[in-house]
Design a protein around this motif. Structure first.
Motif, mmCIF file in Angstrom:
data_model
loop_
_atom_site.group_PDB
_atom_site.id
_atom_site.type_symbol
_atom_site.label_atom_id
_atom_site.label_comp_id
_atom_site.label_asym_id
_atom_site.label_seq_id
_atom_site.Cartn_x
_atom_site.Cartn_y
_atom_site.Cartn_z
ATOM 1 N N ASP A 1 0.687 -1.100 -0.033
ATOM 2 C CA ASP A 1 -0.129 -0.274 -0.084
ATOM 3 C C ASP A 1 0.792 1.397 -0.089
ATOM 4 N N GLY A 2 2.194 0.963 -0.056
ATOM 5 C CA GLY A 2 2.947 2.164 -0.219
ATOM 6 C C GLY A 2 3.463 2.791 1.214
ATOM 7 N N THR A 3 2.881 2.277 2.139
ATOM 8 C CA THR A 3 3.444 2.875 3.557
ATOM 9 C C THR A 3 5.115 2.311 4.072
ATOM 10 N N GLU A 4 5.592 2.921 4.646
ATOM 11 C CA GLU A 4 6.880 2.312 5.232
ATOM 12 C C GLU A 4 6.936 1.191 6.008
ATOM 13 N N ILE A 5 8.120 0.520 6.280
ATOM 14 C CA ILE A 5 8.304 -0.511 6.909
ATOM 15 C C ILE A 5 8.698 0.073 8.503
ATOM 16 N N ILE A 6 7.949 0.134 9.401
ATOM 17 C CA ILE A 6 8.185 0.693 10.805
ATOM 18 C C ILE A 6 7.805 -0.299 11.924
ATOM 19 N N PRO A 7 8.693 -1.239 11.883
ATOM 20 C CA PRO A 7 8.285 -2.282 12.925
ATOM 21 C C PRO A 7 8.598 -1.621 14.415
ATOM 22 N N GLN A 8 9.134 -0.713 14.746
ATOM 23 C CA GLN A 8 9.339 0.050 15.867
ATOM 24 C C GLN A 8 8.090 0.634 16.567
ATOM 25 N N LEU A 9 7.094 0.733 15.763
ATOM 26 C CA LEU A 9 5.765 1.340 16.043
ATOM 27 C C LEU A 9 5.013 0.146 16.436
ATOM 28 N N ASP A 10 5.067 -0.971 15.865
ATOM 29 C CA ASP A 10 4.423 -2.182 16.206
ATOM 30 C C ASP A 10 4.948 -2.648 17.328
ATOM 31 N N LEU A 11 6.163 -2.512 17.502
ATOM 32 C CA LEU A 11 6.702 -3.123 19.007
ATOM 33 C C LEU A 11 6.198 -2.228 20.229
ATOM 34 N N ARG A 12 6.203 -0.761 20.034
ATOM 35 C CA ARG A 12 5.619 0.248 21.064
ATOM 36 C C ARG A 12 4.080 -0.290 21.322
ATOM 37 N N MET A 13 3.528 -0.805 20.146
ATOM 38 C CA MET A 13 2.044 -1.247 20.719
ATOM 39 C C MET A 13 2.136 -2.462 21.368
ATOM 40 N N ALA A 14 2.831 -3.487 20.727
ATOM 41 C CA ALA A 14 2.788 -4.859 21.323
ATOM 42 C C ALA A 14 3.231 -5.040 22.725
ATOM 43 N N LEU A 15 4.175 -4.340 22.857
ATOM 44 C CA LEU A 15 4.741 -4.390 24.271
ATOM 45 C C LEU A 15 4.529 -2.957 25.235
#
Ligand code: ATP
Length: 365
Positions: free
Chosen positions: A83-97
């Motif tokens: 979908d054109g968005t960047e790969i930003i796993p740090q945002l997912d980590l902030r939410m998950a943890l």
């Protein structure tokens, strides 16, 4: 023994992580005490390009099992989701943890060229606490564009989210005060315009009332941007909504000349992730140009956090030793990062800071 999950990521994230592991090894053999068992895990844009996964479940699980997470930087302009968005796993980590408090300390280091000419800029020493699980970033993945005419992103502010991050800021201020530093907590918002921001300030004030020993006040984010440039030496601890915190932390790093001296910690009630405030810097990646000091100072924050949580004062000694080694290297002019017009690349900076460890250890003891 402490298990550290190491996620180098992409670009200069990999370079400064490697430098940091060398520094931690040298610190360990100099200072002794607990063993840090550092294990590297895959995640990030390059890993996504190879495997189709940005944050593998095994990496997330390893983060959950570890005592702390050491994180380089992730993302790459040319590698994106469909979908054109960047790969930003740090945002997912902030939410998950639930890493709700983004802690970004900014101080001036003697020896660095000064950005602000005012003499008082030597006294810059503040901490920005960014809320990281809601705010305007709540809209990530939820925004909508209607008929190619209108777009909407929603800001979420909750009582629980604002309370916990404000409590965190007051606890941090109390620790600063105990070390003899000034410790006023400032709520940064836009309470004069948005209901969500007026609510944020209201909850902040409720929390402030529970901490009468710590001074507090509030400022609108636009006025704060001006204050940060005009008299940043008057600031102590700030707490801000996610997006405002994101923007102000880059401005804050600019006050001391660049991202390479700005460490950060993402802290929740259970987990802690430590990373430099900078990104993957594609413009200088792979050229040995990155300043690793932000990563070194982030590792020192990790050691402080482990020392605190596990009653391991020796690790606090490691943290002071690393900080002092960075300070002494810059103050003595032993090496100056390229970011500041010097000649030292990542490797040279790392060698210089490691060489400064023994004296720093004696001074910090
Ligand atoms: P992100 O969106 O992930 O924060 P970005 O591309 O906006 O990434 P950075 O990657 O932090 O921002 O880079 C911003 C600028 O700062 C770039 O010019 C980069 O080269 C420089 N920079 C960032 N970190 C360092 C560092 N450790 N040493 C030297 N220069 C750096």
């Amino acid at each position: 023994m402490f298990n550290i999950a190491v996620l180098p990521g992409d670009g200069i994230g990999v370079e400064v992580t490697e430098a940091c592991l060398d520094l931690l090894k040298a610190t360990q053999s100099l200072c002794g005490g607990p063993i840090l068992q550092c294990t590297t895990y895959d995640a990030g844009a390059q890993h996504y390009a190879r495997s189709g996964e940005a944050l593998p479940a095994a990496t997330l699980e390893a983060c959950r099992r570890s005592d702390a997470i050491l994180f380089g930087a992730m993302g790459w302009p040319d590698i994106r989701y469909p979908d054109g968005t960047e790969i930003i796993p740090q945002l997912d980590l902030r939410m998950a943890l639930e890493l709700y408090a983004g802690v970004r300390p900014i101080r001036w280091f003697p020896g660095l060229p000064r950005v602000l000419t005012d003499e008082r800029a030597r006294a810059i020493d503040f901490v920005l606490v960014r809320e990281q699980t809601e705010g305007l970033f709540y809209a990530r993945g939820r925004g909508r564009v209607e008929n190619d005419e209108e777009a909407y992103d929603t800001m979420q502010i909750t009582r629980a989210g604002t309370t916990r991050v404000s409590e965190f800021a007051f606890r941090l201020a109390a620790r600063r005060k105990a070390r003899g530093k000034s410790a006023r907590v400032t709520c940064v918002d836009k309470a004069n315009v948005f209901a969500s921001m007026a609510f944020f300030r209201k909850i902040f004030e409720e929390v402030a009332a529970r901490h009468p020993a710590i001074e507090s006040d509030a400022a609108y984010v636009d006025a704060m941007a001006l204050t940060m440039v005009r008299k940043p030496w008057t600031l102590d601890v700030m707490v801000a909504e996610n997006m405002f915190g994101d923007i102000l932390s880059d401005l804050a790093a600019g006050l001391i000349g660049g991202m390479g001296m700005a460490p950060s910690a993402d802290i929740g009630d259970k987990y802690g992730l430590f990373q430099p405030a900078h990104g993957t810097a594609p413009d200088i990646a792979g050229q040995d140009k990155a300043n690793p000091c932000a990563m070194f100072l982030s590792a020192a924050m990790m050691l402080d956090w482990l020392a605190d949580g596990h009653e391991q004062p020796q690790l606090e000694g490691w943290a002071r030793t690393i900080e002092r080694a960075v300070e002494n290297t810059l103050a003595a002019g032993a090496a100056m990062p390229m970011e500041y017009g010097g000649r030292a690349g990542t490797e040279e900076m790392t060698r210089a800071v490691i060489a400064a460890l023994p004296q720093a250890y004696r001074e910090a003891a």
